[in-house]
Scaffold this motif. Structure first.
Motif, mmCIF file in Angstrom:
data_model
loop_
_atom_site.group_PDB
_atom_site.id
_atom_site.type_symbol
_atom_site.label_atom_id
_atom_site.label_comp_id
_atom_site.label_asym_id
_atom_site.label_seq_id
_atom_site.Cartn_x
_atom_site.Cartn_y
_atom_site.Cartn_z
ATOM 1 N N MET A 261 0.831 -1.192 0.000
ATOM 2 C CA MET A 261 0.000 0.000 0.000
ATOM 3 C C MET A 261 0.872 1.250 0.000
ATOM 4 S SD MET A 261 -3.175 -0.752 -0.309
ATOM 5 C CE MET A 261 -3.816 0.870 -0.061
ATOM 6 N N GLU A 262 2.021 1.165 0.646
ATOM 7 C CA GLU A 262 2.875 2.344 0.725
ATOM 8 C C GLU A 262 3.299 2.807 -0.673
ATOM 9 O OE1 GLU A 262 3.885 5.357 2.658
ATOM 10 O OE2 GLU A 262 2.917 3.734 3.753
ATOM 11 N N ARG A 263 3.632 1.877 -1.567
ATOM 12 C CA ARG A 263 3.982 2.246 -2.948
ATOM 13 C C ARG A 263 2.792 2.894 -3.646
ATOM 14 N NH1 ARG A 263 6.298 -3.049 -5.607
ATOM 15 N NH2 ARG A 263 4.428 -3.741 -4.566
ATOM 16 N N PHE A 264 1.612 2.337 -3.394
ATOM 17 C CA PHE A 264 0.387 2.870 -3.977
ATOM 18 C C PHE A 264 0.176 4.311 -3.512
ATOM 19 C CE2 PHE A 264 -4.265 3.406 -3.824
ATOM 20 C CZ PHE A 264 -4.582 3.129 -5.144
ATOM 21 N N PHE A 265 0.346 4.570 -2.219
ATOM 22 C CA PHE A 265 0.158 5.919 -1.675
ATOM 23 C C PHE A 265 1.177 6.899 -2.249
ATOM 24 C CE2 PHE A 265 -1.720 3.966 2.413
ATOM 25 C CZ PHE A 265 -3.007 4.027 1.880
ATOM 26 N N ARG A 266 2.424 6.451 -2.401
ATOM 27 C CA ARG A 266 3.468 7.345 -2.930
ATOM 28 C C ARG A 266 3.157 7.819 -4.348
ATOM 29 N NH1 ARG A 266 7.282 4.032 -0.095
ATOM 30 N NH2 ARG A 266 7.574 2.754 -1.921
ATOM 31 N N LEU B 258 0.200 8.393 -5.586
ATOM 32 C CA LEU B 258 -1.031 9.179 -5.626
ATOM 33 C C LEU B 258 -0.711 10.661 -5.802
ATOM 34 C CD1 LEU B 258 -4.091 8.799 -5.365
ATOM 35 C CD2 LEU B 258 -3.830 9.129 -2.910
ATOM 36 N N GLU B 259 -1.244 11.263 -6.865
ATOM 37 C CA GLU B 259 -0.952 12.656 -7.186
ATOM 38 C C GLU B 259 -2.061 13.573 -6.685
ATOM 39 O OE1 GLU B 259 -0.158 13.190 -11.365
ATOM 40 O OE2 GLU B 259 0.699 11.180 -11.503
ATOM 41 N N SER C 134 -11.955 5.346 -1.558
ATOM 42 C CA SER C 134 -11.619 6.493 -2.381
ATOM 43 C C SER C 134 -10.435 7.193 -1.731
ATOM 44 C CB SER C 134 -12.817 7.440 -2.472
ATOM 45 O OG SER C 134 -12.471 8.590 -3.193
ATOM 46 N N LEU C 135 -9.395 7.461 -2.522
ATOM 47 C CA LEU C 135 -8.185 8.088 -2.000
ATOM 48 C C LEU C 135 -7.858 9.336 -2.800
ATOM 49 C CD1 LEU C 135 -7.666 4.741 -2.082
ATOM 50 C CD2 LEU C 135 -5.788 5.508 -0.668
ATOM 51 N N THR C 136 -7.493 10.393 -2.099
ATOM 52 C CA THR C 136 -7.144 11.670 -2.724
ATOM 53 C C THR C 136 -5.983 12.279 -1.952
ATOM 54 O OG1 THR C 136 -9.465 12.048 -3.279
ATOM 55 C CG2 THR C 136 -8.019 13.958 -3.358
ATOM 56 N N ARG C 137 -4.989 12.825 -2.667
ATOM 57 C CA ARG C 137 -3.894 13.540 -1.999
ATOM 58 C C ARG C 137 -4.286 15.012 -1.901
ATOM 59 N NH1 ARG C 137 0.684 12.107 -0.203
ATOM 60 N NH2 ARG C 137 0.898 10.260 -1.495
ATOM 61 N N LEU C 138 -4.214 15.543 -0.679
ATOM 62 C CA LEU C 138 -4.591 16.930 -0.440
ATOM 63 C C LEU C 138 -3.499 17.879 -0.936
ATOM 64 C CD1 LEU C 138 -6.121 16.491 3.125
ATOM 65 C CD2 LEU C 138 -7.316 16.649 0.937
#
Length: 127
Positions: free
Chosen positions: A1-6, A8-9, A60-64
């Protein structure tokens, strides 16, 4: 998951789905959902199928933009295994459970604790 989060734009939302089997009638069991390295566990334990559920998370994931934090929203659905079996899709779910060992990430079978409940649940869904 950490790679996935990194990856995320900012400004790009990502949706994903996750599923597992809950072996009780609770919404979440943080201690029992995953088997981590070094954990002791009982393989192929008996499951009370009357309280077990298919647990599905829609995420649902979004980078602020300012903080660069990840906003992680999810909605959880629980479907009793008896309902899955009654509607006739039990064998398909049993195949998916067993497929956790055979896919491109065979470690998921242990990680999702399917080593505990997989055999019992698959047999029930096909009976």
């Amino acid at each position: 998951m950490e790679r996935f989060f990194r990856k995320l734009e900012v400004g790009k939302s990502v949706k994903r789905m996750n599923w597992n089997i809950q072996t009780g009638d609770y919404l979440i069991n943080v201690a029992g959902n995953h088997i981590k390295e070094g954990d002791e566990f009982v393989a192929d334990e008996d499951v009370d199928h009357s309280t077990a559920n298919l647990r599905i998370e829609l995420q649902s994931l979004t980078r602020l933009p300012e903080t660069k934090f990840v906003l992680f929203c999810f909605k959880t659905y629980l479907y009793p295994l008896a309902d899955i079996k009654a509607e006739g899709t039990g064998p398909e779910l049993a195949d998916a459970i067993e497929g956790l060992q055979k896919g491109n990430a065979p470690g998921m079978f242990k990680y999702k604790s399917a080593a505990r409940w997989g055999k019992s649940v698959a047999e029930y869904l096909r009976s």
